[in-house]
Design a protein around this motif. Structure first.
Motif, mmCIF file in Angstrom:
data_model
loop_
_atom_site.group_PDB
_atom_site.id
_atom_site.type_symbol
_atom_site.label_atom_id
_atom_site.label_comp_id
_atom_site.label_asym_id
_atom_site.label_seq_id
_atom_site.Cartn_x
_atom_site.Cartn_y
_atom_site.Cartn_z
ATOM 1 N N ALA A 40 79.470 15.054 47.283
ATOM 2 C CA ALA A 40 79.478 13.749 46.624
ATOM 3 C C ALA A 40 78.312 12.905 47.133
ATOM 4 N N ARG A 41 77.633 12.227 46.206
ATOM 5 C CA ARG A 41 76.550 11.264 46.498
ATOM 6 C C ARG A 41 75.235 11.913 46.921
ATOM 7 N N GLU A 52 74.139 -0.252 48.744
ATOM 8 C CA GLU A 52 74.831 0.976 48.335
ATOM 9 C C GLU A 52 73.844 2.033 47.875
ATOM 10 N N HIS A 53 74.126 3.271 48.233
ATOM 11 C CA HIS A 53 73.276 4.390 47.845
ATOM 12 C C HIS A 53 73.265 4.529 46.327
ATOM 13 N N CYS A 69 71.215 6.583 42.604
ATOM 14 C CA CYS A 69 70.580 7.809 42.116
ATOM 15 C C CYS A 69 69.068 7.815 42.304
ATOM 16 N N ASN A 113 68.311 9.092 45.611
ATOM 17 C CA ASN A 113 68.504 10.544 45.659
ATOM 18 C C ASN A 113 67.331 11.289 45.034
ATOM 19 N N SER A 135 70.728 14.125 41.111
ATOM 20 C CA SER A 135 71.475 13.185 41.949
ATOM 21 C C SER A 135 72.936 13.303 41.556
ATOM 22 N N PRO A 151 76.231 8.542 43.065
ATOM 23 C CA PRO A 151 77.069 7.858 44.055
ATOM 24 C C PRO A 151 77.696 6.551 43.555
ATOM 25 N N PRO A 163 83.110 9.122 43.667
ATOM 26 C CA PRO A 163 82.180 10.249 43.587
ATOM 27 C C PRO A 163 82.746 11.512 44.241
#
Length: 211
Positions: free
Chosen positions: A22-23, A123-124, A126, A129, A188, A191, A202
């Motif tokens: 995930a993420r 927050e993370h 795409c 990624n 990605s 997330p 996720p």
């Protein structure tokens, strides 16, 4: 021992089989003629997806060329993913959901802030990624183009507005893509937790490549 349900219907030998957490980001080279199966292991997980020609990454997936060539915004079985040179890169040869999104884009720290508030900036997302995976091969932010969102449900309303709504996938559903040229796939495993594209949770996906 029970058979693996996620490989049902795949022909050829498995040359790569990986769980993407995930993420997380993922990058893999897929040769012409090989097939990539993406498995939505737990359901309602959006998979943001970019493609580059392995021979020359200046040639890459083009949403505009893909949509124009097929005359439809959504990707279904038989859809050909085309490059900015109009060439076939991959073809969707099987899908367990009706359609996939070409226009929803990739979440970023900036778009999270705009849509969901400043408290989401850390927050993370795409875009990060994609950057992390692409940096392995020397690509940067300018190399991130409009992406595909597999398993994501982005209906176009009558007034032309877009919605990001609850996904149409379910645990174990798949999409199969056959490479029409040697391609570099960058993913990605989304997330996003502020809209329902991942069911607000996720989860991992599985990538299976067959030759």
């Amino acid at each position: 021992m029970s058979a693996d349900p996620h490989i049902a219907g795949l022909s050829g030998s498995i040359v790569h089989d990986e769980i993407v957490p995930a993420r997380a980001p993922w990058l893999h080279h897929i040769a012409a003629g090989q097939t990539l199966r993406i498995v939505d292991l737990e359901g309602n997980q959006a998979v943001d997806f970019l493609l580059y020609s392995t021979a020359d990454d200046a040639e890459r997936y083009s949403a505009q060329d893909t949509v124009a060539a097929q005359g439809n915004l959504f990707l279904r079985k038989g859809s050909v993913l085309r490059s900015n040179e109009g060439r076939a890169m991959m073809k969707i040869v099987g899908t367990a959901v009706d359609y996939h999104d070409t226009i929803g884009g990739a979440c970023s720290c900036e778009s999270n802030t705009l849509r969901y508030g400043h408290h989401t900036k850390s927050e993370h997302a795409c875009v990060e990624n994609f950057l992390e995976a692409n940096l392995i091969e020397g690509r940067g932010k300018r190399d991130i183009v409009s992406n595909i969102n597999f398993f994501m449900n982005v209906p176009v309303e009558a007034d032309g507005s877009l919605g990001i709504v609850d996904g149409i996938s379910a645990p174990g559903l798949t999409v199969d893509l056959r490479a029409e040229m040697d391609v570099t796939v960058v993913v990605s495993n989304c997330p996003q937790i502020n809209n329902p594209c991942n069911g607000f949770n996720p989860t991992p996906v599985r990538m299976i490549v067959t030759a």
